[in-house]
Design a protein around this motif. Structure first.
Motif, PDB file in Angstrom:
ATOM      1  N   UNK A   1       0.831  -1.204   0.000  1.00 42.13           N
ATOM      2  CA  UNK A   1       0.000   0.000   0.000  1.00 42.13           C
ATOM      3  C   UNK A   1       0.871   1.263   0.000  1.00 42.13           C
ATOM      4  N   UNK A   2       2.084   1.149  -0.548  1.00 42.23           N
ATOM      5  CA  UNK A   2       3.016   2.273  -0.543  1.00 42.23           C
ATOM      6  C   UNK A   2       2.430   3.493  -1.244  1.00 42.23           C
ATOM      7  N   UNK A   3       1.849   3.301  -2.419  1.00 34.98           N
ATOM      8  CA  UNK A   3       1.289   4.435  -3.160  1.00 34.98           C
ATOM      9  C   UNK A   3       0.139   5.077  -2.392  1.00 34.98           C
ATOM     10  N   UNK A   4      -0.685   4.254  -1.753  1.00 38.80           N
ATOM     11  CA  UNK A   4      -1.786   4.786  -0.948  1.00 38.80           C
ATOM     12  C   UNK A   4      -1.253   5.633   0.197  1.00 38.80           C
ATOM     13  N   UNK A   5      -0.219   5.151   0.876  1.00 44.04           N
ATOM     14  CA  UNK A   5       0.365   5.900   1.984  1.00 44.04           C
ATOM     15  C   UNK A   5       0.987   7.208   1.505  1.00 44.04           C
ATOM     16  N   UNK A   6       1.648   7.164   0.359  1.00 43.06           N
ATOM     17  CA  UNK A   6       2.243   8.379  -0.191  1.00 43.06           C
ATOM     18  C   UNK A   6       1.167   9.404  -0.531  1.00 43.06           C
ATOM     19  N   UNK A   7       0.051   8.917  -1.061  1.00 39.29           N
ATOM     20  CA  UNK A   7      -1.056   9.819  -1.381  1.00 39.29           C
ATOM     21  C   UNK A   7      -1.649  10.418  -0.106  1.00 39.29           C
ATOM     22  N   UNK A   8      -1.802   9.583   0.936  1.00 39.81           N
ATOM     23  CA  UNK A   8      -2.330  10.081   2.208  1.00 39.81           C
ATOM     24  C   UNK A   8      -1.403  11.142   2.794  1.00 39.81           C
ATOM     25  N   UNK A   9      -0.103  10.909   2.698  1.00 35.43           N
ATOM     26  CA  UNK A   9       0.871  11.862   3.217  1.00 35.43           C
ATOM     27  C   UNK A   9       0.796  13.183   2.455  1.00 35.43           C
ATOM     28  N   UNK A  10       0.665  13.085   1.135  1.00 32.94           N
ATOM     29  CA  UNK A  10       0.580  14.295   0.324  1.00 32.94           C
ATOM     30  C   UNK A  10      -0.707  15.060   0.607  1.00 32.94           C
ATOM     31  N   UNK A  11      -1.824  14.344   0.764  1.00 35.33           N
ATOM     32  CA  UNK A  11      -3.086  15.000   1.092  1.00 35.33           C
ATOM     33  C   UNK A  11      -3.010  15.675   2.457  1.00 35.33           C
ATOM     34  N   UNK A  12      -2.351  15.003   3.414  1.00 39.93           N
ATOM     35  CA  UNK A  12      -2.168  15.603   4.737  1.00 39.93           C
ATOM     36  C   UNK A  12      -1.314  16.855   4.644  1.00 39.93           C
ATOM     37  N   UNK A  13      -0.272  16.795   3.830  1.00 36.19           N
ATOM     38  CA  UNK A  13       0.592  17.970   3.671  1.00 36.19           C
ATOM     39  C   UNK A  13      -0.176  19.137   3.067  1.00 36.19           C
ATOM     40  N   UNK A  14      -0.972  18.846   2.032  1.00 34.81           N
ATOM     41  CA  UNK A  14      -1.753  19.895   1.385  1.00 34.81           C
ATOM     42  C   UNK A  14      -2.783  20.494   2.335  1.00 34.81           C
ATOM     43  N   UNK A  15      -3.326  19.645   3.213  1.00 38.19           N
ATOM     44  CA  UNK A  15      -4.368  20.107   4.131  1.00 38.19           C
ATOM     45  C   UNK A  15      -3.806  20.924   5.285  1.00 38.19           C
ATOM     46  N   UNK A  16      -2.541  20.763   5.600  1.00 36.10           N
ATOM     47  CA  UNK A  16      -1.970  21.408   6.784  1.00 36.10           C
ATOM     48  C   UNK A  16      -0.907  22.458   6.466  1.00 36.10           C
ATOM     49  N   UNK A  17      -0.525  22.586   5.209  1.00 28.15           N
ATOM     50  CA  UNK A  17       0.599  23.452   4.855  1.00 28.15           C
ATOM     51  C   UNK A  17       0.160  24.619   3.986  1.00 28.15           C
ATOM     52  N   UNK A  18       0.700  25.777   4.282  1.00 29.10           N
ATOM     53  CA  UNK A  18       0.490  26.941   3.430  1.00 29.10           C
ATOM     54  C   UNK A  18       1.282  26.743   2.141  1.00 29.10           C
ATOM     55  N   UNK A  19       0.596  26.762   1.014  1.00 27.97           N
ATOM     56  CA  UNK A  19       1.217  26.393  -0.259  1.00 27.97           C
ATOM     57  C   UNK A  19       2.366  27.325  -0.640  1.00 27.97           C
ATOM     58  N   UNK A  20       2.265  28.596  -0.303  1.00 27.71           N
ATOM     59  CA  UNK A  20       3.288  29.554  -0.715  1.00 27.71           C
ATOM     60  C   UNK A  20       4.559  29.435   0.124  1.00 27.71           C
ATOM     61  N   UNK A  21       4.412  29.354   1.440  1.00 28.29           N
ATOM     62  CA  UNK A  21       5.572  29.428   2.334  1.00 28.29           C
ATOM     63  C   UNK A  21       6.016  28.074   2.877  1.00 28.29           C
ATOM     64  N   UNK A  22       5.213  27.036   2.630  1.00 28.66           N
ATOM     65  CA  UNK A  22       5.518  25.680   3.129  1.00 28.66           C
ATOM     66  C   UNK A  22       5.580  25.611   4.653  1.00 28.66           C
ATOM     67  N   UNK A  23       5.009  26.590   5.335  1.00 31.30           N
ATOM     68  CA  UNK A  23       4.864  26.528   6.790  1.00 31.30           C
ATOM     69  C   UNK A  23       3.424  26.107   7.097  1.00 31.30           C
ATOM     70  N   UNK A  24       3.119  25.878   8.361  1.00 30.25           N
ATOM     71  CA  UNK A  24       1.759  25.471   8.723  1.00 30.25           C
ATOM     72  C   UNK A  24       0.754  26.537   8.294  1.00 30.25           C
ATOM     73  N   UNK A  25      -0.407  26.075   7.800  1.00 26.22           N
ATOM     74  CA  UNK A  25      -1.458  27.051   7.502  1.00 26.22           C
ATOM     75  C   UNK A  25      -2.208  27.415   8.790  1.00 26.22           C
ATOM     76  N   UNK A  26      -3.128  28.354   8.688  1.00 27.12           N
ATOM     77  CA  UNK A  26      -3.802  28.874   9.887  1.00 27.12           C
ATOM     78  C   UNK A  26      -4.516  27.771  10.662  1.00 27.12           C
ATOM     79  N   UNK A  27      -5.294  26.960   9.958  1.00 28.16           N
ATOM     80  CA  UNK A  27      -6.089  25.926  10.633  1.00 28.16           C
ATOM     81  C   UNK A  27      -5.185  24.946  11.369  1.00 28.16           C
ATOM     82  N   UNK A  28      -4.161  24.461  10.690  1.00 29.71           N
ATOM     83  CA  UNK A  28      -3.277  23.478  11.311  1.00 29.71           C
ATOM     84  C   UNK A  28      -2.486  24.097  12.459  1.00 29.71           C
TER      85      UNK A  28
END
Length: 329
Positions: A154-181
């Protein structure tokens, strides 16, 4: 009249011979069908991208492993059948204890369907497995305890979950935590500090005259400033501190276990790093400054909102006092 039969059998024996022949033909047909089924089963096992396995709990011996083992693990199935440690030794060190405990749980539960752990394949690649297994119990005394299972990559599934988590918690411009996270993590740190009676500091940072930067040099240049501020934050803060972008040009930080004097030293270090930044645009060099508001947890604080409000008020006081400074509130 004498009836001579070249085969030496009488007509009364013909039906018996025919029945024997038919039985032989039927048996050959069954053998052929069994062979076809075996070939079909083998083809299915080769095509399934999951490892089917059977394990003797008492003797610690792998009794069977399907062809996918060699594709996923990159190791010899023959060696595994000779030595179970081939599988055990391929498990990622941090996951070994869990993998062994969850396998032993099968004896108590009868089945375990939520085992997920990492392995290190022969090529050095780390892979995630979802390894479902159950026990094949035999009621007769002395019968072996056999555990059977299916391990799926399930490596690809885990990688996708990690990427989705990163997108959900990270500010896309600065790569720091976004406000919600950031505030989710800050609330957890606040509750833990209150529970343990440990110190906690909260910092707000706002870039001075950021609108002028955008208006003068353009938004791409403003984006570059935000990115450099975030880099300063990551470089200046301690490893356990929280840092995030919570607004357009506004950042925040939380310092767990940090009293005000030490928190002020961290804020001053961040201030100096930002003052050293230099930007070039159209042959013109310019620098930036920030205003910071710092506050610490008190016995009267019942929620993070109180710290946020005091830090916000202190930050705006820094603006009124001429910017480019830290005010404690």
């Amino acid at each position: 009249m004498v009836n001579n039969n070249e085969n030496g059998s009488s007509p009364s024996q013909w039906p018996e011979a025919a029945q024997t022949l038919m039985a032989l033909m039927h048996a050959q047909g069954e053998v052929a069908r069994l062979s076809e089924r075996e070939q079909l089963f083998s083809s299915l096992l080769v095509s399934v991208n999951a490892v089917l396995w059977a394990f003797d709990w008492e003797t610690r011996q792998v009794l069977y492993v399907s062809p996918a083992y060699e594709r996923i693990f990159g190791r010899s199935a023959g060696l595994l059948l000779a030595d179970y440690n081939q599988w055990r030794d391929s498990i990622y060190p941090d996951d070994l204890d869990y993998a062994e405990r969850s396998l032993a749980d099968v004896l108590r539960k009868g089945a375990v369907e939520d085992r997920e752990y990492r392995i290190i394949a022969a090529d050095g690649q780390v892979r995630w497995l979802s390894d479902k297994c159950f026990i094949n119990r035999q009621e007769e005394p002395g019968r072996p305890v056999i555990i059977v299972g299916i391990a799926e990559d399930i490596t690809e599934k885990k990688q996708m979950e990690t990427e989705l988590q990163r997108l959900a918690t990270t500010d896309a411009l600065t790569c720091s935590s976004n406000r919600r996270h950031f505030f989710e993590c800050a609330h957890r740190e606040f509750e833990q500090a209150r529970l343990q009676g440990s110190p906690l500091a909260f910092l707000l940072l706002d870039i001075d005259d950021f609108k002028l930067i955008n208006d003068t040099y353009g938004h791409p240049e403003g984006d570059s400033v935000l990115q450099r501020i975030a880099e300063c934050g990551r470089d200046s803060l301690r490893s356990g501190d929280l840092f995030g972008r919570i607004g357009g040009e506004e950042f925040a930080a939380v310092f767990p276990g940090c009293a005000q004097d030490f928190a002020l030293q961290v804020a001053e270090r961040l201030q100096r790093e930002i003052q050293r930044l230099s930007f070039q645009h159209g042959g013109h060099a310019y620098g930036i400054t920030v205003s910071q508001g710092l506050t610490c947890l008190t016995a009267d604080d019942e929620s993070l909102d109180g710290l946020f409000a005091r830090a916000d008020a202190a930050m705006y006081k820094a603006k009124r006092l001429g910017k480019n400074r830290i005010v404690c509130g």
